[in-house]
Design a protein around this motif. Structure first.
Motif, mmCIF file in Angstrom:
data_model
loop_
_atom_site.group_PDB
_atom_site.id
_atom_site.type_symbol
_atom_site.label_atom_id
_atom_site.label_comp_id
_atom_site.label_asym_id
_atom_site.label_seq_id
_atom_site.Cartn_x
_atom_site.Cartn_y
_atom_site.Cartn_z
ATOM 1 N N GLU A 176 0.807 -1.009 -0.039
ATOM 2 C CA GLU A 176 0.296 0.237 0.005
ATOM 3 C C GLU A 176 0.965 1.052 -0.224
ATOM 4 N N LEU A 177 1.502 1.548 -0.996
ATOM 5 C CA LEU A 177 2.182 2.890 -1.133
ATOM 6 C C LEU A 177 1.742 3.813 -0.822
ATOM 7 N N GLY A 178 0.313 4.611 -1.458
ATOM 8 C CA GLY A 178 -0.351 5.502 -1.123
ATOM 9 C C GLY A 178 0.777 7.298 -2.742
ATOM 10 N N ALA A 179 0.522 8.370 -1.749
ATOM 11 C CA ALA A 179 0.907 9.104 -2.857
ATOM 12 C C ALA A 179 2.117 9.641 -2.368
ATOM 13 N N LEU A 180 2.864 10.311 -2.913
ATOM 14 C CA LEU A 180 3.927 10.876 -2.176
ATOM 15 C C LEU A 180 3.835 11.689 -1.477
ATOM 16 N N ALA A 213 4.603 5.982 14.506
ATOM 17 C CA ALA A 213 4.024 5.019 13.588
ATOM 18 C C ALA A 213 3.423 6.009 12.629
ATOM 19 N N ARG A 214 4.338 6.950 11.685
ATOM 20 C CA ARG A 214 3.842 7.634 10.683
ATOM 21 C C ARG A 214 4.158 6.742 9.474
ATOM 22 N N PRO A 215 3.358 6.049 8.477
ATOM 23 C CA PRO A 215 3.762 5.250 7.323
ATOM 24 C C PRO A 215 4.177 5.995 6.521
ATOM 25 N N TYR A 216 5.427 5.486 5.656
ATOM 26 C CA TYR A 216 5.353 6.209 4.570
ATOM 27 C C TYR A 216 5.852 5.079 2.969
ATOM 28 N N LEU A 217 5.426 5.347 1.767
ATOM 29 C CA LEU A 217 5.261 4.701 0.858
ATOM 30 C C LEU A 217 5.478 3.085 1.082
ATOM 31 N N GLY A 218 4.266 2.604 2.490
ATOM 32 C CA GLY A 218 3.971 1.217 2.293
ATOM 33 C C GLY A 218 5.049 1.261 3.502
ATOM 34 N N PHE A 219 5.759 1.874 3.987
ATOM 35 C CA PHE A 219 6.671 1.285 5.633
ATOM 36 C C PHE A 219 5.808 2.521 6.218
ATOM 37 N N ALA A 220 5.821 0.742 7.589
ATOM 38 C CA ALA A 220 4.503 1.334 8.608
ATOM 39 C C ALA A 220 5.310 2.216 9.736
ATOM 40 N N ILE A 268 14.039 8.623 7.073
ATOM 41 C CA ILE A 268 13.705 6.908 7.416
ATOM 42 C C ILE A 268 13.179 5.947 8.334
ATOM 43 N N VAL A 269 13.910 4.958 7.206
ATOM 44 C CA VAL A 269 12.616 3.761 7.372
ATOM 45 C C VAL A 269 13.299 2.247 7.930
ATOM 46 N N PRO A 270 12.440 1.562 8.464
ATOM 47 C CA PRO A 270 13.189 0.569 8.801
ATOM 48 C C PRO A 270 13.193 -0.188 7.912
ATOM 49 N N ALA A 271 14.005 -1.024 7.601
ATOM 50 C CA ALA A 271 14.600 -2.471 6.352
ATOM 51 C C ALA A 271 15.245 -3.762 6.617
ATOM 52 N N PRO A 272 14.880 -3.908 7.887
ATOM 53 C CA PRO A 272 15.308 -5.173 8.492
ATOM 54 C C PRO A 272 15.573 -5.769 7.749
#
Ligand code: ZN
Length: 357
Positions: free
Chosen positions: A84-88, A246-253, A266-270
């Motif tokens: 679920e990417l959402g808008a830019l 807990a603020r989603p960004y381009l599909g990252f939770a 920055i988003v987590p991408a473990p």
């Protein structure tokens, strides 16, 4: 004597394949390859004269090189998930903000080392480049590349990896900044995409600058994993933790907005490591970048969605998550082609970023 040859030849062949993939092809590697090939053929031709047990042992050893080669074949990449990417996401970067690249060195590998399906005989130069982000609220580095003590840092890693790694050190990030008259007090932090040797080495040259990693990466560094021995060996590191909201960004939770203006998120991408991150940068002219670190080692990792092959089990903490994030980034790239993906070790992905100064 014959049985020795029949058993040693396949092991040598496996070692040669490993060496060629990690070191990159060179003409001097070919002659031993031909000799090993002849030894393998001779070993196989003796098989009939061996006892059944010895024949079985020798044939089993031939599975080693075959197993290695099988990891290079292109394989279907299947992550059945809708992102679920959402808008830019909106960003209001200040007009003074800019980014620049500081190439600190390279390693020499083959395409086969970088992505599944790559050729063993196609050389690839892996970039070791730091990124400088200039922002009125304080500047950042994304990764630090090779530092002054890179030889010592490489020496903290297992001997086989050292033998498989050939590198060149150019000017370190600190040297490049200092020689251009950059005011080092402007540096607010170094954001690490992850804490492996080739990203953290240069951070040792900036003992006065905090190194930002999330809690998961800090515990990983404090553990006993062999891949973070370099990080543990640098006593001057000034590590500071940051947390995700807990603020989603381009599909990252979750995400962490560094300046609060959406310019650096920055988003987590473990996966590659437990605290690996992706850094999204948006400039005032709406140019967008995603610094994906070592999620892939070459662009094909994302464009062809082929993860690193043989070394995956050693290099990736959780390969399943790496695959998932690769699919996620490929989905983002397909939906928003204006966003440039920057793969840390692929020099082609830095083409649109100006060199410092
Ligand atoms: Zn790396």
């Amino acid at each position: 004597m014959k049985w020795l040859l029949a058993c040693i030849a396949p092991v040598l062949l496996a070692a040669w394949i490993l060496f060629l993939s990690a070191h990159g092809p060179a003409s001097w590697v070919l002659l031993p390859g031909i000799l090993i090939g002849i030894a393998c053929a001779a070993g196989l031709s003796f098989l009939r004269s061996f006892s059944p047990a010895l024949r079985a042992l020798s044939l089993t050893l031939y599975l080693l090189p075959l197993g290695l080669l099988s990891t290079y074949r292109a394989s279907a990449f299947s992550v059945s998930k809708d992102f679920e990417l959402g808008a830019l996401p909106l960003a209001s970067a200040p007009s003074e903000m800019s980014i620049a690249q500081l190439p600190t060195g390279v390693t020499y590998r083959s395409a086969a080392f970088g992505y599944r399906g790559g050729s063993l005989f196609e050389p690839r130069v892996f970039s070791m480049t730091a990124i400088l982000i200039k922002h009125p609220k304080g500047d950042l580095l994304i990764d630090a590349g090779f530092g002054r003590d890179i030889a010592q840092h490489l020496a903290t890693l297992p001997l086989p990896f050292q033998l498989l790694t050939r590198y060149t050190l150019n000017k370190t990030a600190r040297e490049q900044l200092q020689s251009s008259g950059y005011d080092l007090t402007r540096l607010r932090a170094i954001i690490l995409t992850h804490s492996h040797w080739d990203h953290i080495s240069g951070a040792a040259d900036f003992p006065e600058v905090p190194v930002w990693i999330p809690p998961a990466e800090r515990s990983f560094v404090q553990g006993e994993d062999v891949t973070t021995a370099t990080a543990r060996s640098i006593k001057s590191l000034h590590i500071e933790e940051y947390r995700f909201d807990a603020r989603p960004y381009l599909g990252f939770a979750e995400s962490h907005d560094v300046y609060g203006d959406g310019a650096v998120v920055i988003v987590p991408a473990p996966g590659h490591t437990p605290g690996s991150v992706i850094v999204f940068v948006t400039l005032a002219d709406h140019k967008r970048y995603a610094f994906i670190g070592d999620l892939a080692w070459q662009l094909e990792g994302v464009t062809e969605q082929e993860e690193r092959p043989l070394t995956q089990r050693i290099a990736d903490f959780e390969p399943r998550l790496v695959r998932e994030h690769l699919a996620h980034m490929a989905a983002i790239s397909a939906r928003y082609p204006e966003l440039t993906l920057v793969v840390a070790h692929d020099p082609r992905s830095f083409a649109s970023i100006p060199k410092w100064p």
